[in-house]
Design a protein around this motif. Structure first.
Motif, PDB file in Angstrom:
ATOM      1  N   THR A 270       0.839  -1.190   0.000  1.00  0.00           N
ATOM      2  CA  THR A 270       0.000   0.000   0.000  1.00  0.00           C
ATOM      3  C   THR A 270       0.880   1.248   0.000  1.00  0.00           C
ATOM      4  OG1 THR A 270      -0.101   0.148   2.411  1.00  0.00           O
ATOM      5  CG2 THR A 270      -1.753  -1.253   1.325  1.00  0.00           C
ATOM      6  N   THR A 271       0.253   2.388  -0.210  1.00  0.00           N
ATOM      7  CA  THR A 271       0.990   3.653  -0.193  1.00  0.00           C
ATOM      8  C   THR A 271       1.711   3.846   1.124  1.00  0.00           C
ATOM      9  OG1 THR A 271      -0.587   4.672  -1.696  1.00  0.00           O
ATOM     10  CG2 THR A 271       0.747   6.147  -0.361  1.00  0.00           C
ATOM     11  N   LEU A 272       0.994   3.650   2.231  1.00  0.00           N
ATOM     12  CA  LEU A 272       1.589   3.869   3.549  1.00  0.00           C
ATOM     13  C   LEU A 272       2.755   2.922   3.776  1.00  0.00           C
ATOM     14  CD1 LEU A 272       1.507   5.315   6.254  1.00  0.00           C
ATOM     15  CD2 LEU A 272      -0.138   3.619   7.067  1.00  0.00           C
ATOM     16  N   GLN A 273       2.593   1.652   3.399  1.00  0.00           N
ATOM     17  CA  GLN A 273       3.673   0.690   3.577  1.00  0.00           C
ATOM     18  C   GLN A 273       4.904   1.079   2.762  1.00  0.00           C
ATOM     19  OE1 GLN A 273       1.458  -2.792   2.355  1.00  0.00           O
ATOM     20  NE2 GLN A 273       1.330  -3.568   4.443  1.00  0.00           N
ATOM     21  N   THR A 274       4.670   1.523   1.525  1.00  0.00           N
ATOM     22  CA  THR A 274       5.779   1.924   0.654  1.00  0.00           C
ATOM     23  C   THR A 274       6.534   3.104   1.240  1.00  0.00           C
ATOM     24  OG1 THR A 274       4.531   1.189  -1.287  1.00  0.00           O
ATOM     25  CG2 THR A 274       6.389   2.667  -1.670  1.00  0.00           C
ATOM     26  N   VAL A 275       5.782   4.105   1.708  1.00  0.00           N
ATOM     27  CA  VAL A 275       6.412   5.311   2.251  1.00  0.00           C
ATOM     28  C   VAL A 275       7.175   4.997   3.532  1.00  0.00           C
ATOM     29  CG1 VAL A 275       5.946   7.579   3.238  1.00  0.00           C
ATOM     30  CG2 VAL A 275       4.743   6.852   1.186  1.00  0.00           C
ATOM     31  N   VAL A 276       6.564   4.208   4.413  1.00  0.00           N
ATOM     32  CA  VAL A 276       7.219   3.880   5.684  1.00  0.00           C
ATOM     33  C   VAL A 276       8.495   3.072   5.435  1.00  0.00           C
ATOM     34  CG1 VAL A 276       7.002   2.601   7.851  1.00  0.00           C
ATOM     35  CG2 VAL A 276       5.105   4.007   7.042  1.00  0.00           C
ATOM     36  N   LYS A 277       8.426   2.104   4.514  1.00  0.00           N
ATOM     37  CA  LYS A 277       9.621   1.298   4.227  1.00  0.00           C
ATOM     38  C   LYS A 277      10.742   2.161   3.665  1.00  0.00           C
ATOM     39  CE  LYS A 277      11.230  -2.865   1.810  1.00  0.00           C
ATOM     40  NZ  LYS A 277      11.821  -3.543   2.989  1.00  0.00           N
ATOM     41  N   ARG A 278      10.406   3.059   2.747  1.00  0.00           N
ATOM     42  CA  ARG A 278      11.444   3.934   2.184  1.00  0.00           C
ATOM     43  C   ARG A 278      11.965   4.907   3.242  1.00  0.00           C
ATOM     44  NH1 ARG A 278      15.883   4.237  -0.097  1.00  0.00           N
ATOM     45  NH2 ARG A 278      16.368   6.198  -1.139  1.00  0.00           N
ATOM     46  N   ALA A 279      11.072   5.395   4.126  1.00  0.00           N
ATOM     47  CA  ALA A 279      11.508   6.287   5.202  1.00  0.00           C
ATOM     48  C   ALA A 279      12.468   5.552   6.141  1.00  0.00           C
ATOM     49  CB  ALA A 279      10.299   6.805   5.981  1.00  0.00           C
ATOM     50  N   MET A 280      12.154   4.295   6.438  1.00  0.00           N
ATOM     51  CA  MET A 280      13.056   3.479   7.252  1.00  0.00           C
ATOM     52  C   MET A 280      14.415   3.343   6.573  1.00  0.00           C
ATOM     53  SD  MET A 280      10.475   0.402   8.400  1.00  0.00           S
ATOM     54  CE  MET A 280      11.841  -0.727   8.703  1.00  0.00           C
ATOM     55  N   ASP A 281      14.397   3.138   5.265  1.00  0.00           N
ATOM     56  CA  ASP A 281      15.647   2.994   4.523  1.00  0.00           C
ATOM     57  C   ASP A 281      16.470   4.280   4.560  1.00  0.00           C
ATOM     58  OD1 ASP A 281      15.092   0.389   3.890  1.00  0.00           O
ATOM     59  OD2 ASP A 281      14.343   0.816   1.880  1.00  0.00           O
ATOM     60  N   ILE A 282      15.790   5.412   4.393  1.00  0.00           N
ATOM     61  CA  ILE A 282      16.511   6.696   4.383  1.00  0.00           C
ATOM     62  C   ILE A 282      17.119   6.985   5.757  1.00  0.00           C
ATOM     63  CG2 ILE A 282      16.227   9.193   4.178  1.00  0.00           C
ATOM     64  CD1 ILE A 282      14.143   8.633   1.981  1.00  0.00           C
ATOM     65  N   ILE A 283      16.309   6.806   6.794  1.00  0.00           N
ATOM     66  CA  ILE A 283      16.814   7.048   8.157  1.00  0.00           C
ATOM     67  C   ILE A 283      17.935   6.076   8.489  1.00  0.00           C
ATOM     68  CG2 ILE A 283      16.210   6.999  10.611  1.00  0.00           C
ATOM     69  CD1 ILE A 283      13.366   7.875   9.769  1.00  0.00           C
ATOM     70  N   GLY A 284      17.682   4.770   8.210  1.00  0.00           N
ATOM     71  CA  GLY A 284      18.714   3.772   8.463  1.00  0.00           C
ATOM     72  C   GLY A 284      19.949   3.997   7.617  1.00  0.00           C
ATOM     73  N   GLY A 285      19.755   4.421   6.353  1.00  0.00           N
ATOM     74  CA  GLY A 285      20.879   4.690   5.473  1.00  0.00           C
ATOM     75  C   GLY A 285      21.741   5.838   5.969  1.00  0.00           C
ATOM     76  N   LEU A 286      21.088   6.899   6.440  1.00  0.00           N
ATOM     77  CA  LEU A 286      21.830   8.055   6.967  1.00  0.00           C
ATOM     78  C   LEU A 286      22.632   7.676   8.205  1.00  0.00           C
ATOM     79  CD1 LEU A 286      19.135  10.863   6.553  1.00  0.00           C
ATOM     80  CD2 LEU A 286      21.322  10.728   5.350  1.00  0.00           C
ATOM     81  N   LEU A 287      21.976   6.993   9.148  1.00  0.00           N
ATOM     82  CA  LEU A 287      22.678   6.570  10.367  1.00  0.00           C
ATOM     83  C   LEU A 287      23.804   5.604  10.018  1.00  0.00           C
ATOM     84  CD1 LEU A 287      19.642   5.994  12.780  1.00  0.00           C
ATOM     85  CD2 LEU A 287      21.295   7.866  12.852  1.00  0.00           C
ATOM     86  N   GLY A 288      23.511   4.683   9.104  1.00  0.00           N
ATOM     87  CA  GLY A 288      24.522   3.714   8.705  1.00  0.00           C
ATOM     88  C   GLY A 288      25.727   4.363   8.046  1.00  0.00           C
ATOM     89  N   CYS A 289      25.486   5.395   7.242  1.00  0.00           N
ATOM     90  CA  CYS A 289      26.608   6.098   6.596  1.00  0.00           C
ATOM     91  C   CYS A 289      27.478   6.823   7.618  1.00  0.00           C
ATOM     92  CB  CYS A 289      26.070   7.083   5.555  1.00  0.00           C
ATOM     93  SG  CYS A 289      25.488   6.284   4.044  1.00  0.00           S
TER      94      CYS A 289
END
Length: 484
Positions: A270-289
């Motif tokens: 769903t839209t919400l699932q897609t946005v939340v998953k990508r938001a998790m990736d962005i936040i996790g990606g930033l912290l991981g970097c």
């Protein structure tokens, strides 16, 4: 993963940002017209309103889906939808002022001027942006690849219609004509890349996200071929002018261009699932970097002095639906590791050769077999045991090539060995971690078991499952650290 069932704003972030810019431009101009050349953000009441309308605008876009199908709408319908969007936003703004009991102090002229300016600017910008997108033919900017599979009597009608009404901005990778040999020809600049005999192999080994099918009623419906595509994890759009009982997990009726199609895929988000998953990736990606940068300070000199050469290792891997990308890792092997791989193939723990795993890998930095036969594990093995070598992949996550949770991306030589059902594990973005990694990856020696776990993850995917896998990953890493 699957078909991404999302509303318009999830697919058109540019429209969303432009819409927000129009809103704040209208807010500022209406304040200046009513109160003179002053800064509305300096007034607490108006500053709070600016914050509120920002969040309210996102809410209207999300819950009322006013950007859904934005590329397909005509001028009149676009104006009607924009008017609806502005009206709901104004209503929410009025309710907000009444709820904080400040409506008496907020200028009504400013409010309605903002609405009028917002309606005009947003409408004009949407029309301009749609025109720019639909007339941009640069396929390299398109994120989804689609193969058209049809018959000789339909190909000259279907292909021009898809090109003309390519609202979804697919990269049209090619055409397969299944009732005659047209390979080598092209229709409106799109090459015919396959026929009935090799179309399955083409999809198996090329970047194809989705398939559009339209067949003549004069030929038997190729049910077995379509079932193969679904098993492979490819999203299939079937033009609805024939009856077909398709094998698949999820089915939706939607539009591709001007055609109504039945879409079948392993799963959808769903839209919400897609946005939340990508938001998790962005936040996790930033912290991981950030952590990657800190690790680089300590690991770079250790790696370099142990084995002179680049600290960061890069290699082309196969991502979602066959799309190639460059993966990054801290280098834990000697520079000649790829050349030495051929010498060690007989020791591969994965019996079918679809992946490459060794109990003891002499290519890893510091690994040695001592004269008495004792195995000495070096610094490279320690880095790998703690999964520190994986940290540069957070850059891949931030770029969108990978996700925090997904499937392991195969190497190019592994990909070439894939059978049809293996391809299903790439119906989703590859991940830094995944279901089979936290299910005892060191004990799994059968690639079919890996495929089974990956396809189970894809078909059962939800956000809760991602959180569960991330938590298990952290526990596994800490358990390894404690055992060292």
């Amino acid at each position: 993963m699957y078909k991404k069932k999302s509303s318009g704003w999830a697919k058109h972030y540019d429209f969303m940002l432009l819409d927000l810019l129009c809103l704040h431009l209208s807010f500022t101009l209406s304040y200046i017209i009513r109160h003179g050349f002053d800064n509305p953000y300096g007034d607490q009441l108006y500053r709070n309103m600016a914050i509120f309308i920002t969040f309210a605008d996102f809410a209207v876009l999300f819950f009322f889906e006013t950007l859904n199908g934005v590329l397909k709408r005509g001028y009149y319908k676009e104006f009607a939808v924009t008017l609806k969007h502005v009206a709901i936003l104004l209503l929410l703004s009025v309710l907000y002022l009444f709820s904080i009991q400040e409506s008496f102090y907020y200028s009504r002229v400013t409010m309605f001027l903002m609405g009028i300016l917002y309606l005009l600017t947003s409408y004009l910008v949407r029309i301009w942006r749609k025109h720019a997108i639909l007339h941009n033919n640069r396929a390299d900017h398109r994120k989804r690849s689609m193969l058209i599979i049809t018959t000789g009597d339909k190909v000259n009608d279907i292909v021009p219609q898809i090109i003309k009404n390519n609202y979804e901005q697919f990269c049209l990778s090619g055409i397969a004509v299944i009732d005659c040999d047209m390979c080598g020809q092209s229709i409106d600049g799109i090459p015919v890349v396959a026929d009935k005999n090799n179309v399955i192999d083409y999809v198996c080994h090329e970047w194809v996200d989705e398939i559009f099918t339209a067949f003549s009623k004069a030929i038997p419906y190729p049910q077995e071929m379509i079932d193969q595509f679904v098993i492979m994890g490819v999203t299939v759009h079937e033009k609805l002018d024939i009856d077909a009982d398709m094998l698949g997990k999820k089915q939706l009726i939607e539009k591709v261009g001007d055609f109504t199609v039945l879409t079948t895929s392993i799963n959808y988000a769903t839209t919400l699932q897609t946005v939340v998953k990508r938001a998790m990736d962005i936040i996790g990606g930033l912290l991981g970097c950030v952590f990657t940068g800190l690790l680089f300070i300590f690991l770079a000199p250790i790696i370099y002095f142990s084995s002179p050469g680049p600290v960061i290792f890069s290699q082309y891997r196969v991502g979602k639906n066959g799309k190639k990308f460059k993966i990054y890792k801290f280098r834990t092997m000697y520079m000649d590791a790829e050349e030495r791989k051929k010498e060690l193939l007989d020791n591969n723990r994965i019996k079918d050769g679809m992946m490459f795993k060794l109990d003891f890998d002499p290519r890893i930095i510091g690994n040695k077999i001592l004269p008495d036969g004792t195995l000495k594990f070096g610094i490279g093995s320690k880095i790998r045991a703690l999964s520190l070598d994986e940290f540069p992949q957070f850059l891949n996550v931030l770029k969108g090539d990978m996700s925090l949770v997904g499937t392991r991306p195969p190497t190019m030589d592994e990909w070439e060995k894939y059978e049809k059902h293996h391809r299903a594990r790439l119906a989703i973005k590859p991940g830094i971690t995944g279901m089979w990694q936290v299910s005892g990856r060191s004990n799994i020696t059968d690639f079919e078991e890996v495929v089974k776990l990956d396809t189970q993850y894809i078909s059962e995917w939800n956000l809760g499952l991602d959180f569960k896998i991330l938590l298990k990953t952290i526990m596994v890493v800490f358990k390894k650290e404690g055992s060292m």
